[in-house]
Motif scaffolding. Sequence first.
Motif, PDB file in Angstrom:
ATOM      1  N   VAL A 240      53.131  42.547 -58.624  1.00 29.65           N
ATOM      2  CA  VAL A 240      52.060  41.563 -58.490  1.00 29.65           C
ATOM      3  C   VAL A 240      51.597  41.140 -59.876  1.00 29.65           C
ATOM      4  N   VAL A 241      51.359  39.849 -60.043  1.00 23.79           N
ATOM      5  CA  VAL A 241      50.748  39.309 -61.259  1.00 23.79           C
ATOM      6  C   VAL A 241      49.417  38.691 -60.858  1.00 23.79           C
ATOM      7  N   ASN A 242      48.342  39.173 -61.450  1.00 23.44           N
ATOM      8  CA  ASN A 242      46.996  38.732 -61.110  1.00 23.44           C
ATOM      9  C   ASN A 242      46.385  38.015 -62.309  1.00 23.44           C
ATOM     10  N   PHE A 243      46.111  36.721 -62.156  1.00 19.77           N
ATOM     11  CA  PHE A 243      45.482  35.920 -63.198  1.00 19.77           C
ATOM     12  C   PHE A 243      43.980  35.891 -62.925  1.00 19.77           C
ATOM     13  N   ILE A 244      43.197  36.448 -63.840  1.00 21.82           N
ATOM     14  CA  ILE A 244      41.762  36.633 -63.622  1.00 21.82           C
ATOM     15  C   ILE A 244      40.988  35.593 -64.435  1.00 21.82           C
ATOM     16  N   PRO A 245      40.187  34.757 -63.768  1.00 16.28           N
ATOM     17  CA  PRO A 245      39.471  33.681 -64.475  1.00 16.28           C
ATOM     18  C   PRO A 245      38.292  34.200 -65.284  1.00 16.28           C
ATOM     19  N   LYS A 246      37.800  33.345 -66.172  1.00 16.75           N
ATOM     20  CA  LYS A 246      36.634  33.656 -66.993  1.00 16.75           C
ATOM     21  C   LYS A 246      35.348  33.479 -66.206  1.00 16.75           C
TER      22      LYS A 246
END
Length: 751
Positions: A240-246
């Motif tokens: 899994v690749v999780n892109f976490i926003p600001k």
Amino acid sequence: MSSRRSAKLPLTRLAATLILALQAGAVLAGPAVQFDIPAQPLASALRSLASQAGIQLVFTPEKVGTGQSPALQGEMSVDAAFTRLLAQSTLEFRQDGERSYLLVERSGTGRTLALPETTVTATRTERRVEDVPASVTVIGSRDIATQQPRHAADLLRNVEGVDVAGYGSPATLPNVILRGVGGSFGGQTSQTLIDGLPMESPVAGIHLGLQALDLQDLDKVEILRGPASALYGPSAVGGVVNFIPKRWQGAPGAEFNLGAGSHGATQLAAAVGGAWDVFDFRLSGSTYRTDGYTPQPEADPWGSRDLDSRDGKQRKLGLSMALRPAQNQELTFAVRNSDSSSDWLGGHPNYRFDNDTESYDLGYRYEMENGGVLKARYRHSRQKTRIRFDDEQVNGNTGSLDLAEVDDRVEDNDYLDLQADLRLHPANTLTLGYAYSQGKYTTRWEDVIWGGGSESVSKSRLTGFFLQDEHRFSDRLSLLLGGRWDHYKFEGDTQDGEPTGKDSSDRVFNPRLGARYKLSDDTSLYVTAGSAYVPALNFLKFRSNPNWIDNPGLKPETSTSYEIGANHRQGSWSMRAALFHTDYEDKISSIQVQGKRWQFQNIGKVAIDGLELAVEGQLGNWYPYANYSYTDSRIKKNPSDPLTEGKEVQRIAPHKFNLGVTYAPSSQFYVRLAGRYVDAYYFNDRNTAVARNPAHFVADAKIGWQLPWLSQMRKAELSLAINNLFDRHYREQQYEYADGRNVWLNLSTRF
């Protein structure tokens, strides 16, 4: 006269400087405050500190994690109170305004890579990376800032165990494969998430949801390598690749980014926001244009080639908000939208790709007094794509660029995720969860030249229940045990309103087991095992075609993986290693049966063996890193094409080596050099010589300067990036070349 002035002037300046310094110190220390904060979870203790001191403190629970704070009683300054509460954490406080404070990772003049990173992806709970029995890499905001990716997925190129293949069209996304599992007729084999939730359903025929997240809004990326269906459901065989926003932190302000580079590329991006005790928001927008380059100057076997460079443009908008009605509750909302357009082949005005992606998020978080957490999140997403094909592509009429066909594709997805992290014991966390999603994928095509067209619809519903128990038996030994049961149902596909297949459903259970043992405070070992799956979609089971035979008993593709790994810290250095094996079975492939008719069957098997090594650290003002991946991914069984058996899985490089260094003598200046070596691999499973892609080495560089503060600017940085520094000629698609040397000049400011 001038000499007396020159002698007095430094003394005057020195006196003024001392006075200002003393005043600044008094402001920083502030008046004493009477505190009465009992021992409790650190997040709630920090909120109590802010409330009792009457200050603004902005942070996210994920940044603080699940650590405990000591009791704090007595009269002291705000600084002293912060120092005591954060003494056992990896955080420090910084003042950002008269009564506003931020929490940041503890660092010196540059950055400290050896500080423990935290992850929310590996266990769905906030944990230090070194405490979870899994292979996890975290790309933090500082690492993101020193790179110049075109897409968010490009950030993964320097991570071990990851294969990335880009496309020449600016509106498309690179293809990401984790740990050599390859592709599947059932769709993605590695999940991509934004803030922990998927953007697409299992039936999606569009995989561009990541376009909705602007790079300027990206805080960090977490890469979990290894099977993750026990937590995240379908299509997580590789990980899994999780892109976490600001989230906006600190006083109200604005950010601006202005950039220009090769191929006539320009970008303007801006964001405004603010954070207070009970509310924060971030509103952002960007626009990007490029004339593009020519990836395919020579004709492929079908006669297609770029007649000109591939131009493209993008527009993105984003809004995120959080409201805290009480110290232990938080409501969140986010909306993201992206419009992109580009040539599929340059110089073909009627072979073009347009995509519109949007999503809406709602979330609720409740923190219990004992450290437990309740979470509820909902996302609606929609992707709309239009592809125009010319006569040359559709009918093979070389040189005819008239519009021949139009494809419209729309994917709607609703996803609900409920989770409870229960602290039944100080050494135990029990996680219970429920997930529900429903997806609808509609395709419409029209033949412009000959007339006619049709509309097809696919629908899916997925229900999942997951359970995970994390138990710490001692300071040295921790155990993780969990699993997820998924029930998904596919409604019979339709074409022009008429059924083309029957309803079908499957039930899948995926367990996960892991243990980590600390040999010392700096060294630990872990073992883990788990399974994952990729669904068997309805259009594979029911073909509605006289040349195909239905197979309603088609099963999901499944995998079982085993891994052993180690983490070690030595001063400012950190090292990790992992050895893994995966059996990927019931691979779906087509086979000829009953004469000349075809059928999809579970007949394939792939075996993967891999080794991953990584090291990063600090030598004075130098911050080097290096990692190596060995991936032996081979087809063990494939009756549909026996010539592929024993061969390497296509697009998987057996050897990858990444290395780089950042030189940061102060917070005002940095230089980053990075290189990646990708071993030769094949573009087909038969590993034929014509499909062999030679090995290549690509280097990137970036320099950044912090400009002197001007007027109301809090920060101003000028950077110059050069990707493909040595202008290497290499491919990531069989008939397309990647971009040559390209330059990007950027000015970013914050007010």
